[in-house]
Design a protein around this motif. Sequence first.
Motif, PDB file in Angstrom:
ATOM      1  N   THR A 127     -13.190  10.560  10.680  1.00 23.24           N
ATOM      2  CA  THR A 127     -14.295  10.279   9.772  1.00 23.24           C
ATOM      3  C   THR A 127     -14.543   8.774   9.805  1.00 23.24           C
ATOM      4  O   THR A 127     -13.792   8.025  10.443  1.00 23.24           O
ATOM      5  N   GLU A 128     -15.560   8.324   9.134  1.00 21.69           N
ATOM      6  CA  GLU A 128     -15.882   6.901   9.181  1.00 21.69           C
ATOM      7  C   GLU A 128     -14.787   6.036   8.569  1.00 21.69           C
ATOM      8  O   GLU A 128     -14.715   4.837   8.868  1.00 21.69           O
ATOM      9  N   ASP A 129     -13.936   6.625   7.761  1.00 18.20           N
ATOM     10  CA  ASP A 129     -12.899   5.814   7.121  1.00 18.20           C
ATOM     11  C   ASP A 129     -11.550   5.908   7.810  1.00 18.20           C
ATOM     12  O   ASP A 129     -10.589   5.253   7.388  1.00 18.20           O
ATOM     13  N   GLY A 130     -11.433   6.710   8.895  1.00 18.23           N
ATOM     14  CA  GLY A 130     -10.161   6.693   9.592  1.00 18.23           C
ATOM     15  C   GLY A 130      -9.784   7.989  10.289  1.00 18.23           C
ATOM     16  O   GLY A 130     -10.617   8.876  10.520  1.00 18.23           O
ATOM     17  N   LYS A 131      -8.493   8.092  10.598  1.00 18.19           N
ATOM     18  CA  LYS A 131      -7.918   9.195  11.369  1.00 18.19           C
ATOM     19  C   LYS A 131      -7.246  10.191  10.428  1.00 18.19           C
ATOM     20  O   LYS A 131      -6.453   9.820   9.568  1.00 18.19           O
ATOM     21  N   HIS A 132      -7.557  11.477  10.645  1.00 15.93           N
ATOM     22  CA  HIS A 132      -6.911  12.560   9.903  1.00 15.93           C
ATOM     23  C   HIS A 132      -6.223  13.452  10.923  1.00 15.93           C
ATOM     24  O   HIS A 132      -6.760  13.699  12.004  1.00 15.93           O
ATOM     25  N   TRP A 133      -5.068  13.974  10.603  1.00 11.52           N
ATOM     26  CA  TRP A 133      -4.413  14.923  11.490  1.00 11.52           C
ATOM     27  C   TRP A 133      -3.483  15.840  10.716  1.00 11.52           C
ATOM     28  O   TRP A 133      -3.016  15.509   9.610  1.00 11.52           O
TER      29      TRP A 133
ATOM     30  N   ARG B 183      -4.683   8.014   8.211  1.00 12.86           N
ATOM     31  CA  ARG B 183      -4.508   6.581   8.442  1.00 12.86           C
ATOM     32  C   ARG B 183      -5.883   5.934   8.338  1.00 12.86           C
ATOM     33  O   ARG B 183      -6.782   6.250   9.109  1.00 12.86           O
ATOM     34  N   SER B 184      -6.031   5.023   7.388  1.00 14.79           N
ATOM     35  CA  SER B 184      -7.328   4.439   7.101  1.00 14.79           C
ATOM     36  C   SER B 184      -7.622   3.248   8.010  1.00 14.79           C
ATOM     37  O   SER B 184      -6.720   2.536   8.457  1.00 14.79           O
ATOM     38  N   VAL B 185      -8.917   3.067   8.287  1.00 12.99           N
ATOM     39  CA  VAL B 185      -9.372   1.871   9.003  1.00 12.99           C
ATOM     40  C   VAL B 185     -10.165   0.958   8.070  1.00 12.99           C
ATOM     41  O   VAL B 185     -10.693  -0.063   8.525  1.00 12.99           O
TER      42      VAL B 185
ATOM     43  N   ASN C 122      -5.213  -2.285   5.856  1.00 14.53           N
ATOM     44  CA  ASN C 122      -3.915  -2.257   6.528  1.00 14.53           C
ATOM     45  C   ASN C 122      -4.020  -2.522   8.025  1.00 14.53           C
ATOM     46  O   ASN C 122      -3.028  -2.909   8.652  1.00 14.53           O
ATOM     47  N   LEU C 123      -5.186  -2.284   8.594  1.00 14.48           N
ATOM     48  CA  LEU C 123      -5.425  -2.596  10.000  1.00 14.48           C
ATOM     49  C   LEU C 123      -6.404  -3.760  10.087  1.00 14.48           C
ATOM     50  O   LEU C 123      -7.469  -3.741   9.453  1.00 14.48           O
TER      51      LEU C 123
END
Length: 238
Positions: A116-122, A132-134, A138-139
């Motif tokens: 999604t626009e805010d990061g990685k989902h799994w 994990r947010s972008v 934190n990144l």
Amino acid sequence: MEPEGLREAFAEAALDVTPSVVPIAAIERAGRRRRRRRTAAVLGAACGVLLLPLAVVALRTDLSLGQGESERVTPPAASAGPTPSPSLSMAYAGKVRIVTPGERVEVSPGIEIWLTEDGKHWSEPDQPTLFRSVSDGNLDLSAPGVSVQESAHDGVSFLSGIFHGPGEPARVEVETVTGDLDGTALTLAGEPGWGVWYAEVKVPESQTPPSDSPSGVTERVTVYDSAGGVIASQESAT
């Protein structure tokens, strides 16, 4: 009158008769006309005999050409049906795939990743959904970098993470304790400046790092663009 007297009388009368001129030229012309007509008739009949098989041959040729043309007719192209969707498993290993926000990709049996626009989902077997947010700070997206998450299932290590840096990804190289392998990249359309990489490797028990070891299976991850330039590279990233 006696017969001899009659002959003499006829002979005397004949001597007094002047014979007419014979039209030899006219007779010759008439004869030539009759010969020409006979010759023309004979030639006409002969030509007719010759033209008949020629006409038959021409007819057969036309028919054969017609059949040939009908055989060369190109059949209409089959309508293109919908392209079947490719498998969402490891069919994309070693590739780069652009996905839509929220599109779930099965990257390994029981493991799915979606962006999604805010990061990685799994999600992984028997585990809650991970994230994990972008965008939470934190990144540091202002500089190139790579993160790594590792998990093991049935003797296979699943490796993944977020990469960020300028450029469009074209290839992911993953260096592990067992050797180098190609990873797969997932990214959103529109050059978001980041994406997700993943790979899967079977690690022999003798090379499996201890659970309390700060280092894992992954030694280095490098993301390249189509020109071979490095977008991001990190050693032993965590």
